[in-house]
Motif scaffolding. Structure first.
Motif, PDB file in Angstrom:
ATOM      1  N   ALA A 144       0.827  -1.210   0.000  1.00 24.07           N
ATOM      2  CA  ALA A 144       0.000   0.000   0.000  1.00 24.07           C
ATOM      3  C   ALA A 144       0.858   1.257   0.000  1.00 24.07           C
ATOM      4  O   ALA A 144       0.526   2.267  -0.648  1.00 24.07           O
ATOM      5  CB  ALA A 144      -0.918  -0.032   1.232  1.00 24.07           C
ATOM      6  N   ASP A 145       1.986   1.239   0.752  1.00 25.25           N
ATOM      7  CA  ASP A 145       2.885   2.415   0.765  1.00 25.25           C
ATOM      8  C   ASP A 145       3.448   2.666  -0.620  1.00 25.25           C
ATOM      9  O   ASP A 145       3.513   3.826  -1.101  1.00 25.25           O
ATOM     10  CB  ASP A 145       4.023   2.172   1.752  1.00 25.25           C
ATOM     11  N   GLN A 146       3.898   1.592  -1.272  1.00 21.70           N
ATOM     12  CA  GLN A 146       4.447   1.758  -2.622  1.00 21.70           C
ATOM     13  C   GLN A 146       3.380   2.269  -3.574  1.00 21.70           C
ATOM     14  O   GLN A 146       3.655   3.141  -4.419  1.00 21.70           O
ATOM     15  CB  GLN A 146       4.988   0.408  -3.116  1.00 21.70           C
ATOM     16  N   ALA A 147       2.132   1.746  -3.458  1.00 22.53           N
ATOM     17  CA  ALA A 147       1.059   2.218  -4.331  1.00 22.53           C
ATOM     18  C   ALA A 147       0.785   3.689  -4.087  1.00 22.53           C
ATOM     19  O   ALA A 147       0.467   4.449  -5.017  1.00 22.53           O
ATOM     20  CB  ALA A 147      -0.202   1.386  -4.089  1.00 22.53           C
ATOM     21  N   LYS A 148       0.900   4.111  -2.851  1.00 21.95           N
ATOM     22  CA  LYS A 148       0.655   5.504  -2.510  1.00 21.95           C
ATOM     23  C   LYS A 148       1.712   6.397  -3.158  1.00 21.95           C
ATOM     24  O   LYS A 148       1.406   7.479  -3.696  1.00 21.95           O
ATOM     25  CB  LYS A 148       0.651   5.643  -0.991  1.00 21.95           C
ATOM     26  N   ILE A 149       3.008   5.926  -3.111  1.00 18.30           N
ATOM     27  CA  ILE A 149       4.115   6.707  -3.706  1.00 18.30           C
ATOM     28  C   ILE A 149       3.923   6.784  -5.215  1.00 18.30           C
ATOM     29  O   ILE A 149       4.074   7.854  -5.844  1.00 18.30           O
ATOM     30  CB  ILE A 149       5.453   6.064  -3.351  1.00 18.30           C
ATOM     31  N   ILE A 150       3.533   5.623  -5.817  1.00 18.83           N
ATOM     32  CA  ILE A 150       3.344   5.610  -7.273  1.00 18.83           C
ATOM     33  C   ILE A 150       2.207   6.546  -7.643  1.00 18.83           C
ATOM     34  O   ILE A 150       2.270   7.270  -8.657  1.00 18.83           O
ATOM     35  CB  ILE A 150       3.060   4.178  -7.737  1.00 18.83           C
ATOM     36  N   ALA A 151       1.151   6.542  -6.876  1.00 20.92           N
ATOM     37  CA  ALA A 151       0.023   7.422  -7.176  1.00 20.92           C
ATOM     38  C   ALA A 151       0.413   8.880  -7.060  1.00 20.92           C
ATOM     39  O   ALA A 151      -0.023   9.737  -7.851  1.00 20.92           O
ATOM     40  CB  ALA A 151      -1.137   7.083  -6.219  1.00 20.92           C
ATOM     41  N   PHE A 152       1.225   9.187  -6.046  1.00 24.87           N
ATOM     42  CA  PHE A 152       1.677  10.579  -5.884  1.00 24.87           C
ATOM     43  C   PHE A 152       2.493  11.007  -7.086  1.00 24.87           C
ATOM     44  O   PHE A 152       2.335  12.114  -7.620  1.00 24.87           O
ATOM     45  CB  PHE A 152       2.470  10.694  -4.573  1.00 24.87           C
ATOM     46  N   ASN A 153       3.436  10.151  -7.528  1.00 20.77           N
ATOM     47  CA  ASN A 153       4.266  10.467  -8.702  1.00 20.77           C
ATOM     48  C   ASN A 153       3.400  10.604  -9.926  1.00 20.77           C
ATOM     49  O   ASN A 153       3.639  11.472 -10.802  1.00 20.77           O
ATOM     50  CB  ASN A 153       5.288   9.356  -8.922  1.00 20.77           C
ATOM     51  N   ALA A 154       2.374   9.754 -10.042  1.00 23.42           N
ATOM     52  CA  ALA A 154       1.478   9.849 -11.200  1.00 23.42           C
ATOM     53  C   ALA A 154       0.736  11.176 -11.214  1.00 23.42           C
ATOM     54  O   ALA A 154       0.517  11.761 -12.279  1.00 23.42           O
ATOM     55  CB  ALA A 154       0.492   8.687 -11.181  1.00 23.42           C
ATOM     56  N   GLU A 155       0.374  11.668 -10.066  1.00 22.61           N
ATOM     57  CA  GLU A 155      -0.328  12.951 -10.000  1.00 22.61           C
ATOM     58  C   GLU A 155       0.595  14.078 -10.474  1.00 22.61           C
ATOM     59  O   GLU A 155       0.152  15.030 -11.135  1.00 22.61           O
ATOM     60  CB  GLU A 155      -0.806  13.204  -8.565  1.00 22.61           C
ATOM     61  N   LEU A 156       1.878  13.987 -10.082  1.00 18.96           N
ATOM     62  CA  LEU A 156       2.822  15.015 -10.514  1.00 18.96           C
ATOM     63  C   LEU A 156       2.968  14.991 -12.026  1.00 18.96           C
ATOM     64  O   LEU A 156       3.000  16.048 -12.694  1.00 18.96           O
ATOM     65  CB  LEU A 156       4.181  14.782  -9.846  1.00 18.96           C
ATOM     66  N   GLU A 157       3.032  13.807 -12.611  1.00 22.94           N
ATOM     67  CA  GLU A 157       3.184  13.692 -14.049  1.00 22.94           C
ATOM     68  C   GLU A 157       1.926  14.163 -14.759  1.00 22.94           C
ATOM     69  O   GLU A 157       1.987  14.803 -15.804  1.00 22.94           O
ATOM     70  CB  GLU A 157       3.463  12.219 -14.422  1.00 22.94           C
ATOM     71  N   VAL A 158       0.782  13.874 -14.184  1.00 20.16           N
ATOM     72  CA  VAL A 158      -0.488  14.243 -14.819  1.00 20.16           C
ATOM     73  C   VAL A 158      -0.677  15.741 -14.801  1.00 20.16           C
ATOM     74  O   VAL A 158      -1.251  16.350 -15.726  1.00 20.16           O
ATOM     75  CB  VAL A 158      -1.654  13.532 -14.106  1.00 20.16           C
ATOM     76  N   SER A 159      -0.225  16.418 -13.746  1.00 17.23           N
ATOM     77  CA  SER A 159      -0.402  17.868 -13.646  1.00 17.23           C
ATOM     78  C   SER A 159       0.325  18.605 -14.758  1.00 17.23           C
ATOM     79  O   SER A 159      -0.098  19.690 -15.199  1.00 17.23           O
ATOM     80  CB  SER A 159       0.083  18.347 -12.273  1.00 17.23           C
TER      81      SER A 159
END
Length: 585
Positions: free
Chosen positions: A424-439
């Motif tokens: 879950a921690d890794q998924a959270k980090i990946i999701a955060f990075n994905a948000e940065l890329e999407v912005s």
């Protein structure tokens, strides 16, 4: 030679006379009943005979006039000549002394018809034959009996229609007969001096009677005192029979080929004078026979009494000896009966005591059996309890093993939860990075931004869930440790209970053996006492039978003694009566 006087007591005289008096009384009653029946049959026979005589007189008159009426009808049928018919009508009127003949045509008088009378009576101009009952009824019937209300005299009219073979009406011929003729016949004939004869119709109206003023006016059933009971007046006259009611007789007879009846009534005493004398003679004869029979019976009884005296003397001596012997036997039997009764009472007490002991032994036996049964039940219950404790011990041990195995599985779950948490921690980090890329992607990465946001939110939820799971796992591990400690303590107590139950089972086994010995001993004692009781009862029954036999013998002896005394008294009484009879003779 001196005659012996007959001396008899009033009671003996009554006992001798009453049977003869009863025989005479019933003989007289039987004779009176038979005589009454004979009188009634004689009245019926004579009444029927007299009424038959009157009937013959009446029918002879009718037969003569009916023959003349038939002649007129035949002439009128064969000839239409008025003069011929008139001569025949007048000729028949001259031949008959009691009737008036006439003929009328079917044609109205106003249209050429005519009416001829044998006594030359003038016919009114307005005469209309079609209104007359005798004309209308004759047209509808072969012959009709009617009462002529047009005539000054009280008459009966007999009319007949004259018709051709094809049924055509030519005229009607008729004759009027004076009813006074019937009254003369009725008064001229009598059954007895006080009897009366009348002629009536079915309703009771007089056609002939002793008082001619009552003809067609009075009614027989209103004047007579006859009581018909349930029978109607019509049934009585149609029955044509004679009856006797109390002291009067009544008889009725129908006059042949007419709707009229002859009735007669009178007193039965007119027939009973001869029979009354016969009854009186029979009563006197029966009375004399009873008196003679009573005198003979008294003489014969006096002769028997002289023989009774000799027999009484002999009987008196024998009964004295019998009475003495009977009294001695009665005294002896009473002593024997008292001794036997005392033995019976003692045996009854002994038997009762044996029965009480037997009951007590039976109670002890039943208690011992109940104790043995309770011990057996207790041993079985202990064995079941030990088995249950062993089962509980095994189940508890199995539970402890299961809890320990559960602890190991919880530790494995703990590792899995840790792995899920790291993922879950890794998924959270990946999701955060994905948000940065999407912005930096602008409008094209807007949808992917939403997905990344949801993934991060899901990862946060999984992390929070794993924290709660860790807390629950910690609680389960603590509870499992406490349960293991408690189960191990319970196992020790169960082992102690099994040992105590085994000790108690050995004690119950000793009690069981003792109770079985008690039951066997009580059963043996009960059998011995029962045998003793049966023997005592058999002895008691035998003694009771002996006592009953002694009592019966005592009663028989007393009865013989009483009978001997009674016979002695009878003999004394016979001797005294014989002496009294000899002194009075």
């Amino acid at each position: 030679m001196k005659l012996k006087k007959i001396s008899i007591s009033p009671k003996l005289f009554i006992a001798s006379f009453i049977p003869l008096a009863l025989v005479g009384f019933f003989s007289i009653i039987f004779f009176v009943n038979v005589t009454t029946k004979i009188i009634n049959e004689n009245i019926e026979h004579q009444a029927s005979g007299v009424l038959s005589v009157v009937e013959n007189h009446v029918t002879s008159l009718f037969s003569h006039d009916l023959a003349n009426l038939n002649i007129i009808a035949n002439i009128a049928l064969d000839s239409t000549d008025r003069n011929t018919i008139a001569r025949i009508v007048k000729l028949t009127g001259k031949v008959s002394f009691v009737s008036t003949y006439y003929y009328v045509t079917a044609t109205p008088l106003s249209s050429g018809g005519y009416m001829i009378m044998s006594d030359d009576t003038e016919i009114p101009g307005d005469f209309n034959q079609f209104d007359k009952p005798w004309f209308k009824d004759a047209v509808n019937a072969e012959r009709i009996f009617a009462f002529n209300t047009d005539s000054k005299k009280k008459c009966v009219t007999i009319s007949r229609a004259v018709k051709t073979q094809d049924g055509k009406l030519i005229g009607v011929c008729a004759f009027d007969m004076d009813l006074s003729v019937f009254s003369k016949i009725a008064k001229g004939t009598k059954l007895t001096e006080k009897s009366t004869i009348s002629m009536i119709d079915v309703t009771g109206r007089y056609l002939a009677t002793k008082d001619e003023s009552d003809v067609l006016e009075g009614n027989y059933f209103e004047d007579s005192d006859i009581q018909l009971g349930n029978m109607t007046q019509e049934d009585y006259v149609k029955a044509s029979k004679a009856i006797v009611i109390k002291n009067k007789f009544y008889a009725v007879k129908r006059i042949s080929f007419t709707p009229w009846y002859l009735v007669t009534e009178g007193l039965t005493s007119d027939f009973t004078s001869y029979f009354a004398r016969s009854v009186t003679l029979v009563i006197i004869l029966v009375t004399l026979i009873c008196i003679a029979a009573t005198i003979f019976l008294l003489w014969y009884m006096e002769k028997i009494r002289s023989k009774e005296k000799a027999l009484g003397d002999k009987l008196y001596g024998e009964t004295q000896n019998l009475a003495v012997a009977a009294k001695e036997n009665a005294a002896t039997s009473q002593d024997q009966s008292a001794a036997v009764k005392e033995i019976v009472a003692t045996m009854e007490d002994t038997n009762e005591l044996a029965e009480n002991i037997s009951k007590k032994i039976k109670d002890v036996n039943s208690i011992a059996k109940k104790t043995s049964d309770d011990v057996n039940s207790g041993v079985a219950s202990l064995q079941n309890s030990i088995a249950k404790l062993r089962e509980i011990f095994d189940a508890n041990q199995h539970t402890i093993d299961g809890i320990k195995s559960l602890g190991k599985k919880i530790e494995n779950i703990w590792d899995i939860v840790s792995l899920i948490n790291s993922v879950a921690d890794q998924a959270k980090i990946i999701a955060f990075n994905a948000e940065l890329e999407v912005s930096s992607a602008g409008e094209a990465g807007k949808n992917f931004h939403i997905v990344a946001t949801e993934i991060r939110r899901l990862a946060d939820g999984i992390i929070d869930g794993t924290k709660e799971i860790k807390e629950k796992i910690n609680e389960i591990q603590q509870s499992s440790d406490s349960l293991i400690l408690a189960s191990e303590s319970g196992t020790e107590k169960i082992n102690e209970g099994c040992q105590q139950a085994q000790e108690l089972e050995s004690k119950f086994e000793s009690i069981k053996n003792a109770s079985e010995i008690t039951v066997e001993s009580a059963g043996a004692i009960t059998t011995i006492i029962q045998q003793q009781t049966l023997a005592s009862e058999q002895i008691l029954i035998t003694l009771k039978q002996i006592a009953v036999g002694v009592d019966n013998f005592t009663q028989a002896t007393e009865s013989i003694s009483c009978a001997a005394q009674n016979v002695q008294e009878i003999a004394e009484e016979l001797n005294e009566k014989g002496k009294d009879g000899g002194e009075k003779s």
